[in-house]
Design a protein around this motif. Sequence first.
Motif, PDB file in Angstrom:
ATOM      1  N   GLU A 204     -33.064 -29.934 -16.327  1.00  0.00           N
ATOM      2  CA  GLU A 204     -32.718 -30.375 -17.813  1.00  0.00           C
ATOM      3  C   GLU A 204     -33.967 -29.793 -19.041  1.00  0.00           C
ATOM      4  OE1 GLU A 204     -29.614 -31.356 -19.850  1.00  0.00           O
ATOM      5  OE2 GLU A 204     -28.825 -32.561 -17.294  1.00  0.00           O
ATOM      6  N   VAL A 424     -26.185 -32.896 -19.279  1.00  0.00           N
ATOM      7  CA  VAL A 424     -26.422 -34.206 -19.598  1.00  0.00           C
ATOM      8  C   VAL A 424     -26.378 -34.093 -20.976  1.00  0.00           C
ATOM      9  CG1 VAL A 424     -27.019 -36.778 -19.324  1.00  0.00           C
ATOM     10  CG2 VAL A 424     -26.548 -35.328 -17.339  1.00  0.00           C
ATOM     11  N   THR A 429     -24.938 -38.297 -23.133  1.00  0.00           N
ATOM     12  CA  THR A 429     -25.553 -39.767 -22.251  1.00  0.00           C
ATOM     13  C   THR A 429     -25.200 -41.249 -22.639  1.00  0.00           C
ATOM     14  OG1 THR A 429     -26.633 -40.012 -25.020  1.00  0.00           O
ATOM     15  CG2 THR A 429     -28.050 -38.727 -23.201  1.00  0.00           C
ATOM     16  N   ILE A 462     -30.783 -37.057 -21.101  1.00  0.00           N
ATOM     17  CA  ILE A 462     -30.771 -37.665 -20.195  1.00  0.00           C
ATOM     18  C   ILE A 462     -30.519 -39.042 -19.996  1.00  0.00           C
ATOM     19  CG2 ILE A 462     -30.835 -38.131 -17.602  1.00  0.00           C
ATOM     20  CD1 ILE A 462     -32.069 -34.844 -17.172  1.00  0.00           C
TER      21      ILE A 462
ATOM     22  N   THR B 192     -25.048 -33.834 -12.880  1.00  0.00           N
ATOM     23  CA  THR B 192     -25.488 -35.390 -13.909  1.00  0.00           C
ATOM     24  C   THR B 192     -26.012 -35.170 -13.048  1.00  0.00           C
ATOM     25  OG1 THR B 192     -22.899 -35.263 -13.535  1.00  0.00           O
ATOM     26  CG2 THR B 192     -24.066 -36.770 -14.593  1.00  0.00           C
ATOM     27  N   GLY B 193     -27.640 -36.063 -13.674  1.00  0.00           N
ATOM     28  CA  GLY B 193     -29.053 -36.601 -13.664  1.00  0.00           C
ATOM     29  C   GLY B 193     -29.770 -35.824 -12.587  1.00  0.00           C
TER      30      GLY B 193
END
Lengths: 483, 483
Positions: A204, A424, A429, A462, B192-193
């Motif tokens: 990201e 995310v 978050t 994140i 996710t992450g």
Amino acid sequence: MKTIPPERVSVIALRMLREALGESVETDRDQLYPVAYDGLKIAGSPEALIKIERSEDVSAVLKIANEYSIPVTCRGAGSSLTGGATPFQGGWVLDLSGLNSISIDQPNMLAICGPGAVVGELQEQADQLGLFYPPDPSSKKFSTLGGNVACNAGGLRCVKYGVTRDYVLSLSGYLPTGEFVKWGRATRKFATGYNLRDLWIGSEGTLGVITEITLRLILATESRITFLAAFEDDKSALGAPLALCKMGIRPSIIEYMDRWTIDCLQKYVEKEVFTGIAPRPMLLIELDGAPEVLKKEQEMVSAWLRNSSIDFRTALEESEAEELWEVRRQGSSAMKKLANTKLNEDIVIPLNRQVELVNFVNELREEFKLKIGVFGHCGDGNLHVNFMYNEEDPLETDTAVTALHRLMDKVISLDGAISGEHGVGLAKTPFVRNQFNDAEWNTMKAIKNTLDPKGILNPGKIFDVFKPWDQKKENVVLSWEHK
Amino acid sequence: MKTIPPERVSVIALRMLREALGESVETDRDQLYPVAYDGLKIAGSPEALIKIERSEDVSAVLKIANEYSIPVTCRGAGSSLTGGATPFQGGWVLDLSGLNSISIDQPNMLAICGPGAVVGELQEQADQLGLFYPPDPSSKKFSTLGGNVACNAGGLRCVKYGVTRDYVLSLSGYLPTGEFVKWGRATRKFATGYNLRDLWIGSEGTLGVITEITLRLILATESRITFLAAFEDDKSALGAPLALCKMGIRPSIIEYMDRWTIDCLQKYVEKEVFTGIAPRPMLLIELDGAPEVLKKEQEMVSAWLRNSSIDFRTALEESEAEELWEVRRQGSSAMKKLANTKLNEDIVIPLNRQVELVNFVNELREEFKLKIGVFGHCGDGNLHVNFMYNEEDPLETDTAVTALHRLMDKVISLDGAISGEHGVGLAKTPFVRNQFNDAEWNTMKAIKNTLDPKGILNPGKIFDVFKPWDQKKENVVLSWEHK
């Protein structure tokens, strides 16, 4: 040692930026507002917008930003639904949409693209050469490849063809220090050193800035068949991925819509999808491949649908199929009529836990008296759960947020993930910490600290808890939201 | 602060290890020797061998090792060709071959395996359920999944089906601190992450210890056809991947053997592969898929071979195909008759640069009067270049090493990679630095330092220069080398 007072740092940095990049730096308020928010519609306060025309300029920007610890947020189309492109901690917005070249190497079946290239345009150009780039997020007509790589975008056809990650061969770009790096090569095999390519994918924009993406393409599909079917209940509908697989069939798409989505849709378009039956869970199934094989598979799927569904329709032609797809596409717009705010969660769970999840959502709907619609990619367990509420109503908001937390806990307990394809960003978050144990979480943070020690790249994403429901949403219509 | 004299540290650590794990700790010289080397046959001096029976024990071992900075080298079958499993800096060998469970989840098309499970056994079990695990390194009958993940193993069918990385959904295991982590989930989508899963894959046991691997399986192939063809020259043979692709055909295998390999092979088996023609470059092509499609493709490939090759044979049945494969498999054994030492380099380059590379090898062969055979996976640009020399002859060794450096420089200049599927281990450390610029190299080292600050996991691999040609090779025959 520099001894600049902190309040003057950003002024000095901005002056240096202007010296380095001249007219590509915008600081005018009117110019900054449209890049202050993205698809999440929560605005930050950027201090400058830098329109990148040449990859090397990214290096110049980052060197200054890193020296003076200025936040840098990359932006393509700005279509992130999670706030991934929101400059929430201020600083500079790096607009990469100008790096939009697409160069297809037909013999080697590769595409070399700028991060600003639009996904749908790559698909069109590939198609003209008999090639295919499969990842197809719903945003493909406007979202950029850089953003797709940044959040490892998925889409409808991932059930058969995989996600963005599965097509990225190499990434070129810059570290926060402004140093050039290239991760991976234009080869499918690569076993030389650590795989930073796949660490960047899905990070990201928090670890580096991508300026070139090499993608592999595959041969275009010869033909397609689409089915739309209504089922008695969720269990029958969601049994499709496993049932078809057992028959040796691997559909290119299996989309699910629950009866709430269908109900909402029928009211919105004032038309029944299947005449004479109450709103029911539906599936859109697409098969693709060689005509000889498709014919056989069509018979098998039709036979299965005759047994398992209440009613179904088949589209052999593109135009007929388009009509069926229109049903799915209107789902989201229709849902927006229910309430002014939508929390669209793109959770993902193992295939055989989907019924359990949908039952759980049904319980939430009842317990909290909430409007929730579930639709999405049930072929790969990536269901979109949409919580509708009016943000002006504090009680309704609270209820939606409580239910959402319950959903996310359930997803994690089912060994799923809180985001399958959106990332995310800011929006997830509040839930991401529960996805990981301490060792996992600390490892991810250690990597962030090692690769971006000053924390300049997309700060706040994140890792820091941000509650989108506590924030004012901008009253704006994005260009792709126009009818 | 502990104030143990350095020479006593390993004694204390070993005592603690024994207390924690009892009889699974071996320190007997006879027991240690077989795990002192791997397929590279250069021995280290391990101080202990720990046979892991339960995943949790890995945690106990790592906690002690990390406290006392004891090197830990993981081992499956010990079939690494690069020294990846060699405990070259001493310390402890963690034998994971006992964690060899294979559990196939047929409806979800998943396999949950221990790192010690043998690749070929997974393939056999999957096949019995109509499923398929495609990665197929030549070592598949004995190499383990842990090792395959550690070096992102490839094989023959990667041209169509991708490499090990493309099938790993999640990895469980332990950080050097002994903390448990799980990277990824049993879902194809995951956003996710940070993606630590793919950072671990290919990191050759230097970042963590894997104790469970979740793999996705695909539907088994319905049928296969194999072709063996001899070509006038390298250019005609190596044109196949692009030519077939242009025809819309995606073979499951395209293996190339140069005329030196064929010549060597014909002398070894005392039989001509194609009667009456001089040794020529050859291809083994396999098509797989639905019978209806295969039939059409068979005609197209046959027509192409009639035009492009000197002679070819087709095998429709498994047993006929096996005969053709036997030709390819004997290549390596045959080559070992040429000299006592083989440097097998698994370089990878873009598809359209292969002719250039093979021409370059031909020049090296001439200039240095060396025995070099090239064969391998030309469908994905992953050619195995085998330098044969007698290690007792210093001049011959020097010449081979000089030529090898030249080859590696060429590979990098062609935008390829020095290892496509074996990994760096010890054997490729003399070349790996040139693959990366300073920023890339420092980033990889920073990740190693962050995730394994005491440097206990597989120390010396990837990053430190080690010259295998300067080392004495063990005079041993590995179990799979028996005829």
